[in-house]
Design a protein around this motif. Structure first.
Motif, PDB file in Angstrom:
ATOM      1  N   LYS A  79       0.952  -1.281   0.198  1.00 22.23           N
ATOM      2  CA  LYS A  79       0.360  -0.320  -0.042  1.00 22.23           C
ATOM      3  C   LYS A  79       0.609   1.313   0.069  1.00 22.23           C
ATOM      4  O   LYS A  79       2.732   1.262   0.211  1.00 22.23           O
ATOM      5  N   SER A  80       0.095   2.549  -0.100  1.00 19.73           N
ATOM      6  CA  SER A  80       1.376   3.779   0.025  1.00 19.73           C
ATOM      7  C   SER A  80       0.293   5.003   0.813  1.00 19.73           C
ATOM      8  O   SER A  80      -1.453   4.656   0.899  1.00 19.73           O
ATOM      9  N   ARG A  81       0.624   6.322   0.900  1.00 23.08           N
ATOM     10  CA  ARG A  81       0.061   7.199   1.211  1.00 23.08           C
ATOM     11  C   ARG A  81       0.743   8.132   0.275  1.00 23.08           C
ATOM     12  O   ARG A  81       1.823   8.668   0.102  1.00 23.08           O
ATOM     13  N   LEU A  82      -0.330   9.518   0.624  1.00 24.68           N
ATOM     14  CA  LEU A  82       0.488  10.724  -0.217  1.00 24.68           C
ATOM     15  C   LEU A  82       0.481  11.563   0.747  1.00 24.68           C
ATOM     16  O   LEU A  82       1.278  12.350   0.210  1.00 24.68           O
ATOM     17  N   SER A  83      -0.190  11.173   2.049  1.00 25.92           N
ATOM     18  CA  SER A  83       0.507  12.091   3.186  1.00 25.92           C
ATOM     19  C   SER A  83      -0.182  11.752   4.178  1.00 25.92           C
ATOM     20  O   SER A  83      -0.747  10.518   4.240  1.00 25.92           O
ATOM     21  N   LEU A  84      -0.036  11.886   5.470  1.00 25.33           N
ATOM     22  CA  LEU A  84      -0.029  11.816   6.682  1.00 25.33           C
ATOM     23  C   LEU A  84      -1.311  12.247   7.023  1.00 25.33           C
ATOM     24  O   LEU A  84      -1.851  12.248   8.180  1.00 25.33           O
ATOM     25  N   SER A  85      -1.973  13.464   6.419  1.00 24.94           N
ATOM     26  CA  SER A  85      -2.639  14.701   7.151  1.00 24.94           C
ATOM     27  C   SER A  85      -3.986  15.033   6.138  1.00 24.94           C
ATOM     28  O   SER A  85      -3.935  15.091   4.949  1.00 24.94           O
ATOM     29  N   PRO A  86      -4.853  14.688   6.053  1.00 27.34           N
ATOM     30  CA  PRO A  86      -6.186  14.372   5.252  1.00 27.34           C
ATOM     31  C   PRO A  86      -6.229  15.490   4.868  1.00 27.34           C
ATOM     32  O   PRO A  86      -7.195  15.724   3.996  1.00 27.34           O
ATOM     33  N   ASN A  87      -6.230  16.837   5.121  1.00 24.76           N
ATOM     34  CA  ASN A  87      -6.065  17.862   4.516  1.00 24.76           C
ATOM     35  C   ASN A  87      -5.060  18.258   3.817  1.00 24.76           C
ATOM     36  O   ASN A  87      -5.120  19.471   3.069  1.00 24.76           O
ATOM     37  N   VAL A  88      -4.089  18.008   3.269  1.00 23.40           N
ATOM     38  CA  VAL A  88      -3.072  18.137   2.827  1.00 23.40           C
ATOM     39  C   VAL A  88      -2.733  16.951   1.434  1.00 23.40           C
ATOM     40  O   VAL A  88      -3.093  15.477   1.595  1.00 23.40           O
ATOM     41  N   GLU A  89      -2.774  17.177  -0.120  1.00 23.26           N
ATOM     42  CA  GLU A  89      -3.136  16.497  -1.006  1.00 23.26           C
ATOM     43  C   GLU A  89      -1.489  15.688  -1.019  1.00 23.26           C
ATOM     44  O   GLU A  89      -0.915  14.540  -1.545  1.00 23.26           O
ATOM     45  N   PHE A  90      -0.431  16.452  -1.504  1.00 25.31           N
ATOM     46  CA  PHE A  90       0.904  15.651  -1.290  1.00 25.31           C
ATOM     47  C   PHE A  90       1.905  15.891  -0.160  1.00 25.31           C
ATOM     48  O   PHE A  90       1.713  17.502  -0.090  1.00 25.31           O
ATOM     49  N   ASP A  91       2.609  15.280   0.351  1.00 29.38           N
ATOM     50  CA  ASP A  91       4.001  15.896   1.665  1.00 29.38           C
ATOM     51  C   ASP A  91       5.203  15.006   1.520  1.00 29.38           C
ATOM     52  O   ASP A  91       5.399  13.550   1.092  1.00 29.38           O
ATOM     53  N   ASP A  92       5.630  14.691   3.045  1.00 23.11           N
ATOM     54  CA  ASP A  92       6.975  14.780   3.012  1.00 23.11           C
ATOM     55  C   ASP A  92       6.819  13.366   3.327  1.00 23.11           C
ATOM     56  O   ASP A  92       7.577  12.291   3.082  1.00 23.11           O
ATOM     57  N   ASN A  93       5.602  12.722   3.576  1.00 22.91           N
ATOM     58  CA  ASN A  93       5.948  11.346   4.405  1.00 22.91           C
ATOM     59  C   ASN A  93       4.876  10.979   3.022  1.00 22.91           C
ATOM     60  O   ASN A  93       4.536   9.960   3.067  1.00 22.91           O
ATOM     61  N   ALA A  94       4.626  11.285   1.687  1.00 21.01           N
ATOM     62  CA  ALA A  94       3.877  10.142   0.733  1.00 21.01           C
ATOM     63  C   ALA A  94       4.793   8.675   0.712  1.00 21.01           C
ATOM     64  O   ALA A  94       6.280   9.029   1.161  1.00 21.01           O
ATOM     65  N   VAL A  95       4.564   7.709   0.792  1.00 21.75           N
ATOM     66  CA  VAL A  95       5.705   6.468   0.778  1.00 21.75           C
ATOM     67  C   VAL A  95       4.543   5.665  -0.206  1.00 21.75           C
ATOM     68  O   VAL A  95       3.445   5.865  -0.365  1.00 21.75           O
ATOM     69  N   ILE A  96       5.622   5.409  -1.092  1.00 23.95           N
ATOM     70  CA  ILE A  96       5.240   3.589  -1.555  1.00 23.95           C
ATOM     71  C   ILE A  96       6.083   2.594  -0.794  1.00 23.95           C
ATOM     72  O   ILE A  96       6.910   2.174  -0.919  1.00 23.95           O
ATOM     73  N   LEU A  97       5.200   1.480  -0.583  1.00 31.41           N
ATOM     74  CA  LEU A  97       5.501   0.768   0.296  1.00 31.41           C
ATOM     75  C   LEU A  97       6.186  -0.960  -0.534  1.00 31.41           C
ATOM     76  O   LEU A  97       4.451  -1.015  -0.897  1.00 31.41           O
ATOM     77  N   MET A  98       6.649  -1.082  -0.538  1.00 31.48           N
ATOM     78  CA  MET A  98       6.730  -3.319  -1.274  1.00 31.48           C
ATOM     79  C   MET A  98       7.404  -3.572  -0.500  1.00 31.48           C
ATOM     80  O   MET A  98       8.208  -2.991  -0.140  1.00 31.48           O
ATOM     81  N   GLU A  99       7.754  -5.142  -0.924  1.00 31.10           N
ATOM     82  CA  GLU A  99       8.701  -5.623  -0.393  1.00 31.10           C
ATOM     83  C   GLU A  99      10.064  -5.162  -0.903  1.00 31.10           C
ATOM     84  O   GLU A  99      10.493  -4.555  -2.120  1.00 31.10           O
ATOM     85  N   ASN A 100      11.053  -5.779   0.259  1.00 35.89           N
ATOM     86  CA  ASN A 100      12.534  -5.575   0.003  1.00 35.89           C
ATOM     87  C   ASN A 100      12.949  -7.235  -1.326  1.00 35.89           C
ATOM     88  O   ASN A 100      12.964  -8.200  -1.036  1.00 35.89           O
ATOM     89  N   LEU A 101      13.220  -7.235  -2.755  1.00 34.08           N
ATOM     90  CA  LEU A 101      13.409  -8.039  -3.119  1.00 34.08           C
ATOM     91  C   LEU A 101      14.483  -9.306  -3.035  1.00 34.08           C
ATOM     92  O   LEU A 101      14.287  -9.926  -3.396  1.00 34.08           O
TER      93      LEU A 101
END
Length: 411
Positions: free
Chosen positions: A127-149
């Motif tokens: 999964k992923s997210r674009l922000s930790l704040s529901p009122n912010v579209e995108f910030d430094d906390n955006a992350v895409i998580l995947m397995e470490n192959l």
């Protein structure tokens, strides 16, 4: 470059449990986790990549488990964020994991493939997210998580030399299948493919920066005793690349599909079985995928990321393998293959190779860069990229490509 563009932001991974709970359920407990920068500047330009070791429990009573992840987060400088339009490219990559490849798999299942036979080309997605704040579209906390192959034994080929023949064959088959599944979607689900086209747009490109690269490239070619005789032909091909070859151009039909658009050694991972044979491949880094010609990507991979480029027989073998695989997948998906005969394929390849020349030449300079020996850092990236002239390995690789292109009248 302005101070704002040079300023380094501190990128850190916070609040891991809420995002992992979307995969493991609300009873998940993240006991602890550590992060480590995975790549140096010069290994990845469009994002910050962390390796993550998390210790989790599925619930209060469960045993602790180790979870090895990759966290892809925004790059640390404003220059990088502007070049890659980070909010846009993050959303693109998420769409590939959540929509495009699952749709391709569903389409294959509808055509009779079993669950264990569908195109399994992505690392496991957490999964992923674009922000930790529901009122912010995108910030430094955006992350895409995947397995470490790498934790499962996957590896990359050497970026300076490229894939050997065995690895190249595996990559070519997977690439042809990826392209053909996009084609099959276009013909069998045209309404959905229109959505893919819209989500596959290129980031805005400032052509004036590329003009600087063009001048530098022609200067290097003119100064090389083995290449200088071809400088006029290279100049014409590069000018055509500028005029007709930019990634914002609409591809000619029927040669259009969804391409990875950054398909080189760093973004391709392989796995070996107990007999030391390559038995699997994964694609990573989907922030740049495009609605574009598959022939462009074929040329780019062959001449940027294979060590067999110096063997004409092996190049011809891989081109044959691509076309055979591409046609076989379209046939399996119930698509008409008449528009893609070998004669038509070869004609398109000749045209597209010429248009790919500038991208290929520039990328050869980057992938032959020895990040251990250069002064490339995040805060000097723009200045470095504008002034770096390449090393001797770059000239050797450039000669090989230009000689092949000249011999086959690709430029």
């Amino acid at each position: 470059m302005s101070n704002d563009q040079q300023e380094l932001k501190t990128i850190e991974l916070h609040e891991l449990q809420p995002i992992l709970s979307r995969t493991f359920g609300d009873r998940l407990i993240v006991v602890r986790y550590t992060t480590e920068n995975l790549l140096q500047p010069g290994e990845n330009y469009g994002s910050t990549i962390f390796s993550v070791h998390a210790v989790i429990k599925r619930n209060d009573e469960a045993e602790e488990e180790d979870l090895y992840l990759i966290a892809k987060m925004p790059p640390p400088t404003e220059f990088q964020r502007q070049i890659f339009d980070t909010p846009f490219t993050f959303k693109k990559e998420i769409f590939m994991y959540e929509d495009i490849v699952p749709y391709y798999q569903k389409l294959e299942e509808e055509m009779g493939l079993k669950e264990n036979e569908v195109f399994d080309i992505l690392p496991k997605y957490y999964k992923s997210r674009l922000s930790l704040s529901p009122n912010v579209e995108f910030d430094d906390n955006a992350v895409i998580l995947m397995e470490n192959l790498r934790a499962r034994g996957y590896y990359n080929s050497n970026r300076a030399t490229g894939c050997d023949l065995e690895h190249s064959r595996v990559a070519i088959r997977a690439l042809a299948r990826f392209h053909a599944l996009g084609m099959a979607t276009k013909y069998k689900r045209p309404e959905y493919f229109e959505v893919l086209k819209e989500r596959s747009k290129c980031v805005e490109i400032k052509t004036e920066d590329f003009e600087h690269f063009r001048e530098d490239m022609l200067k290097r070619i003119a100064e090389d005793p083995e290449l200088s005789v071809y400088v006029d032909r290279c100049d014409t091909a590069i000018r055509d690349s500028f005029k007709y070859g930019f990634w914002t151009m609409t591809p000619d039909e029927p040669w259009s599909t969804i391409i990875h658009a950054d398909f080189w050694v760093n973004n391709i991972m392989f796995h070996r079985d107990e007999n030391d044979h390559v038995d699997d491949i994964k694609f990573v880094d989907f922030q740049n995928y495009l609605f574009f010609s598959p022939m462009r990507e074929l040329v780019f991979f062959l001449f940027s990321s294979t060590e067999v480029v110096s063997s004409e027989d092996h190049i011809e073998e891989l081109i044959d393998l691509y076309h055979e695989t591409f046609i076989a997948v379209l046939n399996r998906m119930g698509c008409n293959t008449e528009p893609f005969t070998r004669e038509k394929f070869d004609a398109k390849l000749l045209t597209d190779a010429r248009l790919e020349s500038m991208h290929l030449f520039f990328m050869l300079k980057i992938l032959t860069l020895n990040v251990q020996e250069t002064e490339l850092k995040h805060d000097n990236m723009k200045d470095f990229m504008m002034t770096y002239q390449g090393n001797q390995l770059f000239i050797q690789r450039l000669r090989t490509v230009i000689f092949y292109f000249i011999k086959h009248n690709w430029m």
